[in-house]
Design an enzyme around this catalytic site. Sequence first.
Site, PDB file in Angstrom:
ATOM      1  CE1 TYR A  56      -3.263  -2.778   0.254  1.00  0.00           C
ATOM      2  CE2 TYR A  56      -3.590  -2.292   2.572  1.00  0.00           C
ATOM      3  CZ  TYR A  56      -3.910  -3.025   1.454  1.00  0.00           C
ATOM      4  OH  TYR A  56      -4.864  -4.003   1.536  1.00  0.00           O
ATOM      5  CG  HIS A 132      -2.220  -8.645  -0.202  1.00  0.00           C
ATOM      6  ND1 HIS A 132      -1.533  -7.470  -0.114  1.00  0.00           N
ATOM      7  CD2 HIS A 132      -3.511  -8.290  -0.366  1.00  0.00           C
ATOM      8  CE1 HIS A 132      -2.369  -6.448  -0.226  1.00  0.00           C
ATOM      9  NE2 HIS A 132      -3.570  -6.931  -0.387  1.00  0.00           N
ATOM     10  N   PRO A 211     -16.203  -2.861   2.928  1.00  0.00           N
ATOM     11  CG  PRO A 211     -16.276  -2.150   5.152  1.00  0.00           C
ATOM     12  CD  PRO A 211     -15.316  -2.382   4.009  1.00  0.00           C
ATOM     13  N   GLY A 215     -17.033   2.854  -0.704  1.00  0.00           N
ATOM     14  CA  GLY A 215     -17.692   4.103  -0.367  1.00  0.00           C
ATOM     15  C   GLY A 215     -19.038   4.308  -1.014  1.00  0.00           C
TER      16      GLY A 215
END
Length: 337
Positions: A56, A132, A211, A215
């Site tokens: 990231y 990952h 989740p 957004g």
Amino acid sequence: MNARTLGKDLSVSSVGLGCMGFSHAYGAPMQEKEAVRRLREAVEMGYTFFDTAEVYGTQEDPHANERLAGEALAPVRKDVVIATKFGLRFDFESGRVPFPLIPDSRPSSIRRAVEGSLRRLKTDHIDLYFQHRMDPRIPPEEVAEVMAALIREGKITHWGISQADESSLRRAHAICPVTAVQNRYSMMARRSEALFPVLEELCIGLVAFSPMANGFLTGRYGKETRFDPQDDYRAVMPQFADGADEKNRELLVLLSRMAREKKATEAQISLAWMLCKRPWIVPIPGTRKEERMRENAGASGVLLTPDEVRALDDALAGMQMSTVFGEEPEMQERSPA
């Protein structure tokens, strides 16, 4: 926030914080000092679970997010649980956006990755170390053996797999017990529910990334919203494409109605829906904004009855929706989370 238990004994806040967006995938990286301050504010709000990964970051600094988390959480290290990940690297040379992800879970690569993560996170151990993505070249048992060795050495205390399938999960778990899987899960992406029986059988938790469908389920993005394709992955996500708002109108109306009934927000309903499904589900929404952090944390206090959860499930199963990023087979390897 209340605590939840992943696996047999890893206690975390019921809502965690996905740190990726501070450095990667959702616009230009946030200024480091501001991001450190925001992460420390999250601890004050009751967040104890923070998720990052070695990939990231930016093209110039692929590990920026781990360094940021390490700096921010060092003063409270004993009070927080840090999850990070190994086994992926970005292909920056392809010219494609989002950058394709290349799996690499060779034991030597894992060993190199864990040492780098420990150094950047300023810690002597990683609380939850996720593979990952599965590496098709490396058997799950071989990865699990490395995890067992790292646990014996004290470099990690728990491990998990992101985007695991049942067969691989069982094979890995038989060698070294898995604490959690981290899968994409939301009202728009419910593929992970097929794993629920085996997760319950093996006492494995689910850490839900994206989740709120990146957004979208907050209800705050309209058809006029535009994202910069240079540094914001939402620019190519199908739920934000032209026409998607019409396809998803029924879903947004459902969320809005339930939010009014519960005196909550749409974002809180989308989180409460999964929190009230199983006690071992922990969502990790990401945000850079203090008010959104407080809002997401507040979802832990929004209670839905079993009948209300079933009613939402039935409604979701019967309505039209657009495709959501990461649910298309061709998008899996480019998913940023």
